[in-house]
Scaffold this motif. Structure first.
Motif, PDB file in Angstrom:
ATOM      1  N   TRP A 197       0.032 -57.013  43.535  1.00 53.91           N
ATOM      2  CA  TRP A 197       0.140 -58.115  44.302  1.00 53.91           C
ATOM      3  C   TRP A 197      -0.493 -57.974  45.781  1.00 53.91           C
ATOM      4  O   TRP A 197      -0.657 -58.515  46.523  1.00 53.91           O
ATOM      5  N   SER A 198      -1.285 -56.673  45.937  1.00 55.22           N
ATOM      6  CA  SER A 198      -2.108 -56.483  46.878  1.00 55.22           C
ATOM      7  C   SER A 198      -3.224 -57.326  46.985  1.00 55.22           C
ATOM      8  O   SER A 198      -3.871 -57.703  48.220  1.00 55.22           O
ATOM      9  N   ASN A 199      -3.342 -58.164  45.776  1.00 52.80           N
ATOM     10  CA  ASN A 199      -4.204 -59.249  45.628  1.00 52.80           C
ATOM     11  C   ASN A 199      -3.635 -60.701  45.976  1.00 52.80           C
ATOM     12  O   ASN A 199      -4.118 -61.536  45.347  1.00 52.80           O
ATOM     13  N   GLY A 200      -2.482 -60.659  46.208  1.00 52.97           N
ATOM     14  CA  GLY A 200      -1.679 -61.901  46.309  1.00 52.97           C
ATOM     15  C   GLY A 200      -0.464 -61.765  45.452  1.00 52.97           C
ATOM     16  O   GLY A 200      -0.796 -61.587  44.334  1.00 52.97           O
ATOM     17  N   PRO A 201       0.505 -62.363  45.825  1.00 52.66           N
ATOM     18  CA  PRO A 201       1.828 -62.402  44.857  1.00 52.66           C
ATOM     19  C   PRO A 201       1.489 -63.185  43.839  1.00 52.66           C
ATOM     20  O   PRO A 201       0.993 -64.233  44.056  1.00 52.66           O
ATOM     21  N   ARG A 202       2.232 -62.695  42.756  1.00 50.64           N
ATOM     22  CA  ARG A 202       2.170 -63.664  41.463  1.00 50.64           C
ATOM     23  C   ARG A 202       3.268 -63.753  40.826  1.00 50.64           C
ATOM     24  O   ARG A 202       3.955 -62.528  40.457  1.00 50.64           O
ATOM     25  N   ALA A 203       4.026 -65.077  40.605  1.00 52.89           N
ATOM     26  CA  ALA A 203       5.003 -65.160  39.730  1.00 52.89           C
ATOM     27  C   ALA A 203       5.166 -66.488  39.328  1.00 52.89           C
ATOM     28  O   ALA A 203       4.971 -67.549  39.950  1.00 52.89           O
ATOM     29  N   TYR A 204       5.897 -66.680  38.150  1.00 56.43           N
ATOM     30  CA  TYR A 204       5.974 -67.842  37.779  1.00 56.43           C
ATOM     31  C   TYR A 204       7.170 -68.562  38.244  1.00 56.43           C
ATOM     32  O   TYR A 204       8.208 -67.850  37.988  1.00 56.43           O
ATOM     33  N   SER A 239       7.300 -62.090  37.297  1.00 57.36           N
ATOM     34  CA  SER A 239       5.743 -61.850  37.134  1.00 57.36           C
ATOM     35  C   SER A 239       5.581 -61.482  35.744  1.00 57.36           C
ATOM     36  O   SER A 239       6.250 -60.511  35.235  1.00 57.36           O
ATOM     37  N   ALA A 240       4.168 -62.092  35.421  1.00 60.28           N
ATOM     38  CA  ALA A 240       3.812 -61.786  34.085  1.00 60.28           C
ATOM     39  C   ALA A 240       3.581 -60.077  33.881  1.00 60.28           C
ATOM     40  O   ALA A 240       2.924 -59.590  34.820  1.00 60.28           O
ATOM     41  N   GLY A 241       4.078 -59.520  32.791  1.00 61.12           N
ATOM     42  CA  GLY A 241       4.048 -58.138  32.876  1.00 61.12           C
ATOM     43  C   GLY A 241       5.103 -57.076  32.945  1.00 61.12           C
ATOM     44  O   GLY A 241       5.058 -56.128  33.018  1.00 61.12           O
ATOM     45  N   TYR A 242       6.000 -57.784  33.414  1.00 61.26           N
ATOM     46  CA  TYR A 242       7.462 -57.258  34.133  1.00 61.26           C
ATOM     47  C   TYR A 242       8.752 -58.009  33.297  1.00 61.26           C
ATOM     48  O   TYR A 242       9.230 -58.614  34.036  1.00 61.26           O
ATOM     49  N   PRO A 243       8.929 -57.577  32.016  1.00 58.81           N
ATOM     50  CA  PRO A 243       9.841 -58.240  31.406  1.00 58.81           C
ATOM     51  C   PRO A 243      11.347 -58.101  32.195  1.00 58.81           C
ATOM     52  O   PRO A 243      11.333 -57.166  32.799  1.00 58.81           O
ATOM     53  N   ALA A 259       1.236 -69.527  32.157  1.00 57.42           N
ATOM     54  CA  ALA A 259       2.351 -70.426  32.972  1.00 57.42           C
ATOM     55  C   ALA A 259       2.131 -69.919  34.394  1.00 57.42           C
ATOM     56  O   ALA A 259       2.172 -70.706  35.355  1.00 57.42           O
ATOM     57  N   GLU A 260       1.943 -68.581  34.592  1.00 62.28           N
ATOM     58  CA  GLU A 260       1.825 -68.072  36.163  1.00 62.28           C
ATOM     59  C   GLU A 260       0.758 -68.549  36.754  1.00 62.28           C
ATOM     60  O   GLU A 260       0.706 -69.102  37.756  1.00 62.28           O
ATOM     61  N   ASP A 261      -0.350 -68.649  36.029  1.00 62.13           N
ATOM     62  CA  ASP A 261      -1.809 -68.993  36.625  1.00 62.13           C
ATOM     63  C   ASP A 261      -1.564 -70.304  36.954  1.00 62.13           C
ATOM     64  O   ASP A 261      -1.775 -70.995  38.062  1.00 62.13           O
ATOM     65  N   SER A 262      -1.191 -71.271  36.030  1.00 62.80           N
ATOM     66  CA  SER A 262      -1.181 -72.840  36.345  1.00 62.80           C
ATOM     67  C   SER A 262       0.143 -73.000  37.641  1.00 62.80           C
ATOM     68  O   SER A 262      -0.263 -73.882  38.365  1.00 62.80           O
ATOM     69  N   TRP A 263       0.969 -72.351  37.512  1.00 65.05           N
ATOM     70  CA  TRP A 263       2.112 -72.222  38.424  1.00 65.05           C
ATOM     71  C   TRP A 263       1.361 -72.059  39.774  1.00 65.05           C
ATOM     72  O   TRP A 263       1.660 -72.834  40.937  1.00 65.05           O
TER      73      TRP A 263
END
Ligand code: NA7
Length: 542
Positions: free
Chosen positions: A414-421, A426-430, A479-483
């Motif tokens: 997330w130091s490259n910006g937060p990512r969450a669908y 967040s993808a990779g964190y089930p 899905a995360e990318d497109s969101w």
């Protein structure tokens, strides 16, 4: 921060394994605990404070008050609660909101599942067992299938990096972690740094007490009158049926509030009519001022008309024209930084004991043991109060060492910006859910409405997984990318990009990322519901 009361230890079986761990016992954590326990899940809440309340536990500075109306900024999940609790003011002050949350925790028997005075330090996903292993600063290790971060959007406060700050020998306070017993500023020379919502609330209060007050302002903010009032005790401020309808409207509305949206552009009317409308909403008070017309946050020319109205008002209140000019916001649209509510703020600058330092023209050079030195002056001070904001939206999440299914660190990613669908996962964190996370309406909505929507969605999702004996749910990267693209695209249609604000995060190469979702609470709810109806489209379930 000092302990306020002896913590009521949780009395649930002292287990170390639960279905769900919730981090944080503010509005979000309490709501999630209540709902999930009602569904039969075992839940443990871990809370750093010595009491419940989150934001409203820590931000107990004088003048702290919600800038949303109390009838709207409260839970709707229980009719009984709604009937029993009587708000005493249009905008509840911090002590009343804290009492409300303490009442909720007692009324729904929540304390037994909450461990206070404990900070979660790490959350590591265990690939084999598909469990989260959570560690606390007390050395405890707790495991759970699901983890919900209800850590708040404005929880980790920030200080300026002024050289020599640690050499200052006077008292130092932060509005965000105010001493519970209060502070006596009588006879003191006090400096307040920051003129966002917190600064604008605390400055008039300190000015009444201090011998001298020096306000250090970087960016002047737009503030409109709160026009607070008391609700008479004897009469309910709103009928039950009307309340239910207003709540339903809020859930489907763009911002999560009761007020209907305007249908007209500011440019469809002549200047007299526009001025009259601004004046009537100014007199009414509240952030509803931004709802004078439907395009104030989309059209620069419309926005200018509202901004200029507020600038004129500042000049009317502040008697010294030079001070008025320093307080006048320019160069960014009204509403693109969070609009502040004020009670006697501008008028405070008419007092003889208050001085305004414009840091844009007079930057701080250093801090010494007796005060603050700018490029023009030294201000001798006994106390410094920082109302300098938060590591907004992601600070409290990044404060935890979170490791996903490949051992990767969320803080680093997330130091490259937060990512969450959908701002939910967040993808990779089930099985790791975010309450009002970046990418959801969160801070650009009535956050209690958004919290309840997230809690409903997450609890339905957990129920769905339980019914199917499924172990994990995880957002897909696609899905995360497109969101994220969608969140960015919508923000670009507005005037928000024209201001520097804490709504933005940064990527490693300095690109700005708009964090909240501004497509509307109602539209967002519909999208989340549609995703669930389609069998959790964009998530993989195993
Ligand atoms: P805000 O709104 O982030 O305000 C912080 C203020 O502190 C703002 O005026 C900042 O100026 C100022 N600031 C921040 N860093 C510095 C430095 N280094 N030097 C001088 N001034 C500085 O936080 P609040 O606590 O007031 O409000 C947060 C939310 O809480 C609010 O929106 C409500 O939802 C409740 P800047 O504008 O960045 O130039």
């Amino acid at each position: 921060m000092d302990a306020i009361e002896t913590p009521r230890a949780s009395t649930d079986a002292e287990g170390s394994h639960f279905d769900v761990i919730v981090v944080g016992a503010g509005f979000g954590g309490l709501c999630a605990l209540h709902k999930l326990r009602e569904m039969g899940f075992s839940v443990r809440v871990i809370e750093a404070g010595s009491g419940v309340g989150g934001t409203w536990f820590w931000n107990r500075y004088p003048g702290a008050r919600c800038d949303n109306e109390s009838l709207e900024y409260s839970y709707s999940f229980s009719n009984e609660l709604q009937r029993e609790w009587r708000w005493t003011e249009r905008y509840a002050a911090q002590p009343e909101i804290l009492s409300y949350l303490e009442h909720v925790a007692s009324r729904f028997d929540l304390y037994r599942s909450i461990q206070l005075q404990t900070r979660v330090t790490s959350a590591i996903y265990q690939r084999e067992s598909r469990m989260w292993r959570v560690e606390t600063n007390r050395g405890q290790v707790i495991t759970a299938r699901f983890c919900i971060l209800a850590t708040g959007n404005l929880s980790v406060s920030k200080l300026p990096d002024w050289p020599g700050l640690d050499t200052f020998e006077g008292e130092v306070f932060r509005t965000a972690t105010w001493p519970p017993g209060g502070v006596n500023f009588e006879g003191k020379r006090v400096g307040v740094v920051g003129t966002g919502s917190s600064g604008i609330q605390v400055i008039p209060q300190i000015a009444k007490q201090a011998k001298e007050l020096v306000v250090f302002q970087r960016t002047p903010n737009f503030a409109v009158p709160a026009n607070n009032w008391s609700h008479p005790k004897e009469v309910a401020p709103i009928g039950e049926r009307e309340y239910a309808a207003a709540r339903e409207h809020a859930r489907r509305s763009p911002l999560g509030f009761f007020s209907p949206l305007p249908t007209q552009s500011a440019l469809e009317v002549d200047s007299d009519e526009r001025g009259a409308r601004f004046e009537s909403l100014w007199q009414r008070g509240g952030t509803i001022f931004l709802l004078s017309y439907n395009d104030l946050l989309f059209n620069q020319i419309s926005n200018d008309t509202a901004a200029e109205f507020v600038r004129r008002k500042i000049r009317c209140v502040v008697t010294n024209p030079q001070i008025a000019e320093k307080l006048t916001p320019r160069g960014y649209p009204i509403g693109a930084k969070r609009l502040c509510l004020e009670i006697n703020y501008y008028n405070t600058f008419n007092r003889d004991n208050v001085e305004l330092v414009d840091l844009l023209n007079e930057p701080v050079v250093s801090v010494g043991k007796n005060g603050v030195t700018t490029n023009r002056n030294t201000y001798a001070l006994d106390s410094l109060v920082f109302a300098t904001g938060f590591d907004a939206m992601t600070g409290a999440i990044k404060a935890i060492d979170i490791r996903g299914k490949n051992g990767q660190g969320l803080r680093d990613e997330w130091s490259n910006g937060p990512r969450a669908y959908l701002g939910l996962m967040s993808a990779g964190y089930p099985n790791l859910f975010l309450l009002t996370g970046p990418g959801s309406p969160s801070v650009l909505s009535n956050v209690v409405v958004s919290i309840e929507q997230h809690v409903e969605w997450i609890s339905n999702c957990l129920g769905y997984l339980r019914e199917r004996s499924a172990n994990t749910i995880e957002a897909t990267s696609a899905a995360e990318d497109s969101w994220l693209d969608h969140v960015h695209h919508i923000a670009q249609q507005t005037l928000f990009p024209k201001a520097k604000s804490w709504y933005y995060g940064l990527t490693r190469d300095g690109r700005r990322v708009f964090m909240p979702y501004i497509g509307g609470v109602g539209a967002y709810r519909e999208k989340c519901d549609q995703v669930a109806r389609a069998g959790y489209e964009g998530f993989s379930i195993s």
